[in-house]
Design an enzyme around this catalytic site. Structure first.
Site, mmCIF file in Angstrom:
data_model
loop_
_atom_site.group_PDB
_atom_site.id
_atom_site.type_symbol
_atom_site.label_atom_id
_atom_site.label_comp_id
_atom_site.label_asym_id
_atom_site.label_seq_id
_atom_site.Cartn_x
_atom_site.Cartn_y
_atom_site.Cartn_z
ATOM 1 N N ASN A 1 0.992 -1.242 -0.165
ATOM 2 C CA ASN A 1 -0.231 0.079 0.012
ATOM 3 C C ASN A 1 0.885 1.102 -0.124
ATOM 4 O O ASN A 1 1.358 1.534 1.006
ATOM 5 C CB ASN A 1 -0.919 -0.126 1.102
ATOM 6 C CG ASN A 1 -1.669 1.083 1.454
ATOM 7 O OD1 ASN A 1 -1.819 2.095 0.462
ATOM 8 N ND2 ASN A 1 -2.454 1.436 2.567
ATOM 9 N N TRP A 2 1.121 1.839 -1.106
ATOM 10 C CA TRP A 2 1.827 3.084 -1.439
ATOM 11 C C TRP A 2 1.403 4.447 -0.476
ATOM 12 O O TRP A 2 2.222 5.151 -0.470
ATOM 13 C CB TRP A 2 2.413 3.166 -2.882
ATOM 14 C CG TRP A 2 2.975 2.143 -3.492
ATOM 15 C CD1 TRP A 2 3.449 0.931 -2.572
ATOM 16 C CD2 TRP A 2 3.412 2.157 -4.908
ATOM 17 N NE1 TRP A 2 4.092 0.316 -3.545
ATOM 18 C CE2 TRP A 2 4.302 1.018 -5.087
ATOM 19 C CE3 TRP A 2 3.394 2.754 -5.941
ATOM 20 C CZ2 TRP A 2 4.765 0.476 -6.077
ATOM 21 C CZ3 TRP A 2 3.961 2.595 -7.104
ATOM 22 C CH2 TRP A 2 4.624 1.293 -7.194
ATOM 23 N N LYS A 3 0.069 4.198 -0.119
ATOM 24 C CA LYS A 3 -0.497 5.314 0.428
ATOM 25 C C LYS A 3 -0.284 6.475 -0.488
ATOM 26 O O LYS A 3 -0.012 6.473 -1.594
ATOM 27 C CB LYS A 3 -0.013 5.619 1.854
ATOM 28 C CG LYS A 3 -0.128 4.255 2.711
ATOM 29 C CD LYS A 3 -0.257 4.543 3.977
ATOM 30 C CE LYS A 3 -0.372 3.289 4.758
ATOM 31 N NZ LYS A 3 -0.253 3.197 6.227
ATOM 32 N N HIS B 1 -9.753 1.009 4.876
ATOM 33 C CA HIS B 1 -8.315 1.185 5.527
ATOM 34 C C HIS B 1 -8.539 1.980 6.381
ATOM 35 O O HIS B 1 -9.463 3.030 6.490
ATOM 36 C CB HIS B 1 -7.242 1.655 4.562
ATOM 37 C CG HIS B 1 -5.868 1.681 5.112
ATOM 38 N ND1 HIS B 1 -5.498 2.585 5.841
ATOM 39 C CD2 HIS B 1 -5.014 1.007 5.114
ATOM 40 C CE1 HIS B 1 -4.373 2.428 6.346
ATOM 41 N NE2 HIS B 1 -3.719 1.356 5.730
ATOM 42 N N GLU C 1 -6.940 4.393 7.940
ATOM 43 C CA GLU C 1 -6.802 5.747 7.391
ATOM 44 C C GLU C 1 -8.058 6.444 7.122
ATOM 45 O O GLU C 1 -8.382 7.616 7.152
ATOM 46 C CB GLU C 1 -5.674 6.168 6.988
ATOM 47 C CG GLU C 1 -4.130 6.016 7.509
ATOM 48 C CD GLU C 1 -3.004 5.295 6.993
ATOM 49 O OE1 GLU C 1 -3.006 5.471 5.492
ATOM 50 O OE2 GLU C 1 -2.340 4.833 7.603
ATOM 51 N N GLU D 1 -5.726 -5.170 10.609
ATOM 52 C CA GLU D 1 -4.368 -3.966 10.444
ATOM 53 C C GLU D 1 -4.853 -3.505 12.040
ATOM 54 O O GLU D 1 -5.683 -2.504 11.852
ATOM 55 C CB GLU D 1 -4.514 -3.297 9.293
ATOM 56 C CG GLU D 1 -4.185 -3.725 8.033
ATOM 57 C CD GLU D 1 -3.480 -2.730 7.186
ATOM 58 O OE1 GLU D 1 -2.425 -2.956 6.798
ATOM 59 O OE2 GLU D 1 -4.368 -1.671 7.204
ATOM 60 N N GLY E 1 2.446 2.005 10.783
ATOM 61 C CA GLY E 1 3.329 2.994 10.847
ATOM 62 C C GLY E 1 4.095 3.675 11.930
ATOM 63 O O GLY E 1 4.661 4.401 12.024
ATOM 64 N N SER F 1 3.328 -2.235 10.411
ATOM 65 C CA SER F 1 4.677 -2.340 10.428
ATOM 66 C C SER F 1 5.519 -3.602 10.245
ATOM 67 O O SER F 1 6.259 -4.068 11.028
ATOM 68 C CB SER F 1 5.153 -1.967 11.814
ATOM 69 O OG SER F 1 4.685 -0.662 12.440
ATOM 70 N N GLY G 1 2.909 -1.126 4.253
ATOM 71 C CA GLY G 1 2.886 0.563 3.827
ATOM 72 C C GLY G 1 4.217 0.761 3.636
ATOM 73 O O GLY G 1 4.948 0.400 2.520
ATOM 74 N N GLY G 2 4.944 1.243 4.619
ATOM 75 C CA GLY G 2 6.148 1.993 4.636
ATOM 76 C C GLY G 2 7.225 0.823 3.754
ATOM 77 O O GLY G 2 7.862 1.378 2.873
HETATM 78 P P1 PGA Z 1 2.805 0.049 7.534
HETATM 79 O O1 PGA Z 1 1.216 0.457 6.932
HETATM 80 O O2 PGA Z 1 3.309 -0.920 7.069
HETATM 81 O O3 PGA Z 1 3.471 1.533 7.320
HETATM 82 O O4 PGA Z 1 2.573 0.350 9.018
HETATM 83 C C1 PGA Z 1 0.401 -0.643 6.840
HETATM 84 C C2 PGA Z 1 -0.881 -0.120 5.927
HETATM 85 O O5 PGA Z 1 -1.380 0.836 6.589
HETATM 86 O O6 PGA Z 1 -1.406 -1.016 5.254
#
Ligand code: PGA
Length: 251
Positions: A10-12, A96, A98, A168, A174, A214, A235-236
């Protein structure tokens, strides 16, 4: 029942045209020959098409991070599932945290999107997860049940099998504070039991449940080794070829 492992990035709201296409090209090369698991990346909408062009015919599928539920019309600023399908998407992340917490999306709203995605032939990656306060209050299972049940309301058994769940925990996203393999497995077992209760055992055994929060190359292997963890939503660590490949190799 063996469930095929699925690692999605997930590149956000990150990267630009140059770095997104460079990352896609790097992943295409690095994943050449890896056919024993599913891999996908989810760029922000404006970079989906160039990324999908680069990844066409490769082992890496492309998904979106969100979409609207109406197929077309006067919905300023929105993108439909059909449009995403049209430009080469196979998946769409829905619900998600967010979007639930920053954009205030409810499970009822996400449910409309789940139906729209399925109707458009996209595979929803449906996210659920509790806040730290909810975990501390002992309501983890209740929160995940509510989010899951609200989001799949009216979804048939056949369609449920197509959906990928991403557990998640919000406190792990994050933050660098990854859930332990045991914590992840525990929730995945509960989610699978909820699916069995709402549908049946066969459906529950076939649905893939990713863990997200994470996930890094150095912790992925232990989490993915758990029997009910069928992949990861990253994500990251999906923003660099080496980091993402480290996770894929751990799987
Ligand atoms: P993260 O994000 O790996 O940066 O914690 C995961 C996500 O929100 O899908």
């Amino acid at each position: 029942m063996t469930r095929r492992t699925f690692i999605a990035g997930n590149w956000k709201m990150n990267l630009n045209l140059a770095s997104a296409t460079e990352l896609a090209a790097g992943l295409r090369k690095a994943t050449d020959g890896i056919t024993n698991l599913d891999i996908a990346v989810c760029p922000t909408n404006v970079y989906i098409q160039p990324v999908a062009e680069i990844l066409k015919g490769s082992n890496v599928g492309v998904g979106a991070q969100n979409a609207y539920f109406e197929p077309k019309g006067a919905f300023t600023g929105e993108t439909s599932m059909e449009m995403l399908k049209d430009i080469g998407c196979k998946y769409v992340i829905l619900g998600h945290s967010e979007r639930r917490h920053i954009l205030h999306e409810s499970s009822e709203f996400i449910n409309l999107k789940v139906h729209a995605a399925l109707a458009a032939g996209l595979i929803p990656i449906l996210c659920v997860g509790e806040l730290l306060a909810e975990r501390k209050a002992g309501t983890t299972d209740l929160v995940n049940r509510r989010q899951f049940e609200g989001s799949v309301s009216g979804v048939s058994s056949n369609d449920m099998k197509k959906i990928v769940i991403a557990y998640e925990p919000v406190w792990a996203i994050g933050t660098g504070e990854v859930a332990t393999p045991e914590q992840a497995e525990e929730v995945h077992v509960v989610l699978r039991a909820i699916i069995a209760e709402r549908y049946n055992k066969e459906v529950a055994e076939s649905v893939r449940i990713q863990y997200g929060g994470s996930v890094k190359a150095d912790n992925a292997k232990a989490i993915l080794a758990k029997p009910n963890v069928d992949g990861a939503l990253v994500g990251g660590a999906s923003l660099k070829v080496e980091d993402f490949m480290g996770i894929i190799k751990g799987a």
